[in-house]
Design a protein around this motif. Structure first.
Motif, PDB file in Angstrom:
ATOM      1  N   TYR A 286      25.277 -29.287  12.980  1.00  0.00           N
ATOM      2  CA  TYR A 286      25.728 -30.137  11.876  1.00  0.00           C
ATOM      3  C   TYR A 286      24.552 -30.650  11.049  1.00  0.00           C
ATOM      4  N   ALA A 287      23.484 -31.057  11.717  1.00  0.00           N
ATOM      5  CA  ALA A 287      22.296 -31.525  10.995  1.00  0.00           C
ATOM      6  C   ALA A 287      21.707 -30.392  10.156  1.00  0.00           C
ATOM      7  N   ILE A 288      21.734 -29.176  10.704  1.00  0.00           N
ATOM      8  CA  ILE A 288      21.231 -28.018   9.958  1.00  0.00           C
ATOM      9  C   ILE A 288      22.114 -27.753   8.745  1.00  0.00           C
ATOM     10  N   ALA A 289      23.431 -27.837   8.928  1.00  0.00           N
ATOM     11  CA  ALA A 289      24.363 -27.589   7.831  1.00  0.00           C
ATOM     12  C   ALA A 289      24.163 -28.596   6.691  1.00  0.00           C
ATOM     13  N   LYS A 290      23.953 -29.851   7.034  1.00  0.00           N
ATOM     14  CA  LYS A 290      23.746 -30.869   6.000  1.00  0.00           C
ATOM     15  C   LYS A 290      22.460 -30.614   5.218  1.00  0.00           C
ATOM     16  N   GLU A 291      21.391 -30.273   5.918  1.00  0.00           N
ATOM     17  CA  GLU A 291      20.133 -29.988   5.246  1.00  0.00           C
ATOM     18  C   GLU A 291      20.234 -28.712   4.416  1.00  0.00           C
ATOM     19  N   LEU A 292      20.952 -27.733   4.932  1.00  0.00           N
ATOM     20  CA  LEU A 292      21.156 -26.481   4.215  1.00  0.00           C
ATOM     21  C   LEU A 292      21.915 -26.724   2.909  1.00  0.00           C
ATOM     22  N   ALA A 293      22.970 -27.528   2.974  1.00  0.00           N
ATOM     23  CA  ALA A 293      23.744 -27.842   1.778  1.00  0.00           C
ATOM     24  C   ALA A 293      22.880 -28.568   0.745  1.00  0.00           C
ATOM     25  N   LYS A 294      22.030 -29.447   1.229  1.00  0.00           N
ATOM     26  CA  LYS A 294      21.146 -30.197   0.324  1.00  0.00           C
ATOM     27  C   LYS A 294      20.172 -29.266  -0.385  1.00  0.00           C
ATOM     28  N   LYS A 295      19.562 -28.347   0.364  1.00  0.00           N
ATOM     29  CA  LYS A 295      18.573 -27.440  -0.215  1.00  0.00           C
ATOM     30  C   LYS A 295      19.210 -26.446  -1.185  1.00  0.00           C
ATOM     31  N   LEU A 296      20.385 -25.954  -0.841  1.00  0.00           N
ATOM     32  CA  LEU A 296      21.069 -24.975  -1.691  1.00  0.00           C
ATOM     33  C   LEU A 296      21.863 -25.625  -2.823  1.00  0.00           C
ATOM     34  N   LYS A 297      22.073 -26.937  -2.702  1.00  0.00           N
ATOM     35  CA  LYS A 297      22.942 -27.677  -3.627  1.00  0.00           C
ATOM     36  C   LYS A 297      24.367 -27.126  -3.556  1.00  0.00           C
ATOM     37  N   TYR A 298      24.800 -26.873  -2.325  1.00  0.00           N
ATOM     38  CA  TYR A 298      26.148 -26.407  -2.051  1.00  0.00           C
ATOM     39  C   TYR A 298      26.999 -27.595  -1.579  1.00  0.00           C
ATOM     40  N   THR A 299      28.300 -27.463  -1.711  1.00  0.00           N
ATOM     41  CA  THR A 299      29.226 -28.453  -1.163  1.00  0.00           C
ATOM     42  C   THR A 299      29.466 -28.145   0.312  1.00  0.00           C
ATOM     43  N   LEU A 300      29.267 -29.132   1.162  1.00  0.00           N
ATOM     44  CA  LEU A 300      29.534 -28.980   2.590  1.00  0.00           C
ATOM     45  C   LEU A 300      30.949 -29.481   2.873  1.00  0.00           C
ATOM     46  N   VAL A 301      31.805 -28.566   3.296  1.00  0.00           N
ATOM     47  CA  VAL A 301      33.184 -28.934   3.616  1.00  0.00           C
ATOM     48  C   VAL A 301      33.275 -29.108   5.132  1.00  0.00           C
ATOM     49  N   ASP A 302      33.062 -30.339   5.564  1.00  0.00           N
ATOM     50  CA  ASP A 302      33.133 -30.714   6.963  1.00  0.00           C
ATOM     51  C   ASP A 302      34.285 -31.684   7.152  1.00  0.00           C
ATOM     52  N   ARG A 303      34.352 -32.335   8.303  1.00  0.00           N
ATOM     53  CA  ARG A 303      35.460 -33.260   8.559  1.00  0.00           C
ATOM     54  C   ARG A 303      35.469 -34.413   7.536  1.00  0.00           C
ATOM     55  N   LEU A 304      34.291 -34.926   7.189  1.00  0.00           N
ATOM     56  CA  LEU A 304      34.222 -36.031   6.229  1.00  0.00           C
ATOM     57  C   LEU A 304      34.746 -35.606   4.860  1.00  0.00           C
ATOM     58  N   LYS A 305      34.371 -34.410   4.425  1.00  0.00           N
ATOM     59  CA  LYS A 305      34.839 -33.924   3.124  1.00  0.00           C
ATOM     60  C   LYS A 305      36.339 -33.672   3.150  1.00  0.00           C
ATOM     61  N   ILE A 306      36.831 -33.134   4.255  1.00  0.00           N
ATOM     62  CA  ILE A 306      38.264 -32.891   4.378  1.00  0.00           C
ATOM     63  C   ILE A 306      39.033 -34.206   4.318  1.00  0.00           C
ATOM     64  N   GLU A 307      38.536 -35.232   5.012  1.00  0.00           N
ATOM     65  CA  GLU A 307      39.181 -36.546   4.980  1.00  0.00           C
ATOM     66  C   GLU A 307      39.157 -37.135   3.578  1.00  0.00           C
ATOM     67  N   GLU A 308      38.088 -36.883   2.846  1.00  0.00           N
ATOM     68  CA  GLU A 308      37.987 -37.390   1.469  1.00  0.00           C
ATOM     69  C   GLU A 308      39.027 -36.734   0.558  1.00  0.00           C
ATOM     70  N   LEU A 309      39.253 -35.442   0.756  1.00  0.00           N
ATOM     71  CA  LEU A 309      40.166 -34.690  -0.107  1.00  0.00           C
ATOM     72  C   LEU A 309      41.613 -34.724   0.373  1.00  0.00           C
ATOM     73  N   ALA A 310      41.828 -35.081   1.627  1.00  0.00           N
ATOM     74  CA  ALA A 310      43.151 -34.974   2.252  1.00  0.00           C
ATOM     75  C   ALA A 310      44.271 -35.700   1.510  1.00  0.00           C
TER      76      ALA A 310
END
Length: 271
Positions: free
Chosen positions: A15-39
């Motif tokens: 998860y820590a790698i995914a967050k850093e990866l999203a930051k570097k690529l400027k991609y949207t990370l669709v994880d549990r927090l994002k799903i809860e935000e959009l739900a």
């Protein structure tokens, strides 16, 4: 417009790698927090998400089918975000949801069991024996979810494009590896075809969610192509064919319904 999917074992630090990866690529990370935000926009509550997220559905009762409908609706969040591109889909069998889409980089993070136990126990400040129990349960649940729902072996290496052992490489090295792989020209080459396929997947999933909310049994296979939805499989009565066609036709975006349903009814055999 690349799509990255991440499969992970608990305790790998993915998860820590995914967050850093999203930051570097400027991609949207669709994880549990994002799903809860959009739900809420999809009619889902945190309580519903807790019941269905990464849990194998059952279809025996009306309540079971409603939970399966909620799962299908949650999957629409993943599919809609995949359609936008430049996204990291974290867990939830995302690579199986978008099977056939070619601009996808499928990444898996693994590590030896005891290494995961040690890392998880340190991170959560818990007893190693408890960490072992939680990780075993997580492996069983996540692997079972993929096997039951997508009929795939979670540990099959051929299902992934890149497998990274987090006990052997630094976070920075793994992040750079994923970034390099995500820029492969072959991913970009399939974007046009992939977007059309995602549109079909989204439409089929919308129809699936609506049918699961009904009284119809889940013996239907639902596919979509350019707005035309095809229903195949079997139902128990002629009236259910009409109901299935009516429900499918009422979904926004459906232009026609091709019905290939058969009626199969089972009668008890008397001695």
């Amino acid at each position: 417009m690349a799509i990255i999917t991440i499969s992970r074992e608990m305790g790998t630090g993915a998860y820590a790698i995914a967050k850093e990866l999203a930051k570097k690529l400027k991609y949207t990370l669709v994880d549990r927090l994002k799903i809860e935000e959009l739900a809420p926009a999809y009619g889902l509550t945190p309580e519903i998400l807790e019941r269905v997220d990464e849990k194998p559905p059952s279809y025996r009762t009306a309540e079971d089918r409603l939970q399966a409908a909620h799962l299908a609706t949650m999957e629409l969040i993943l599919l809609d975000n995949a359609r936008k591109g430049n996204v990291i889909l974290y867990g939830r069998g995302a690579q199986d949801l978008i099977k056939g889409v070619t601009n996808v980089l499928k990444v898996r993070f693994i590590a030896p069991f005891e290494d995961r136990v040690e890392k998880f126990a340190e991170r959560e400040w818990i007893d190693p024996d408890l960490a072992r129990e939680l990780i075993r349960k997580s492996d069983h649940q996540l692997g079972g979810f993929i096997h039951f729902y997508f009929d795939r072996d979670w540990n099959d290496p051929m299902a992934y494009d890149l497998i990274l052992n987090t006990s052997k490489s630094s976070h920075s090295a793994m992040i750079e590896s994923v970034i390099a792989a995500s820029k492969d020209p072959r991913l970009k080459a399939g974007e046009g075809e992939s977007m059309a396929l995602l549109d079909d997947c989204i439409l089929a999933k919308r129809v699936e969610a609506e049918i699961l909310k009904s009284s119809l049994e889940r013996r239907l296979r639902i596919t979509a192509k350019d707005g035309v939805v095809t229903l195949s499989g079997h139902v128990q009565a002629e009236g259910q064919i009409e109901e299935a066609v009516r429900i499918a036709g009422s979904v926004s975006g459906v232009t026609d319904v091709d019905c290939d349903l058969d009626v199969v009814s089972y009668k008890p055999v008397k001695d």
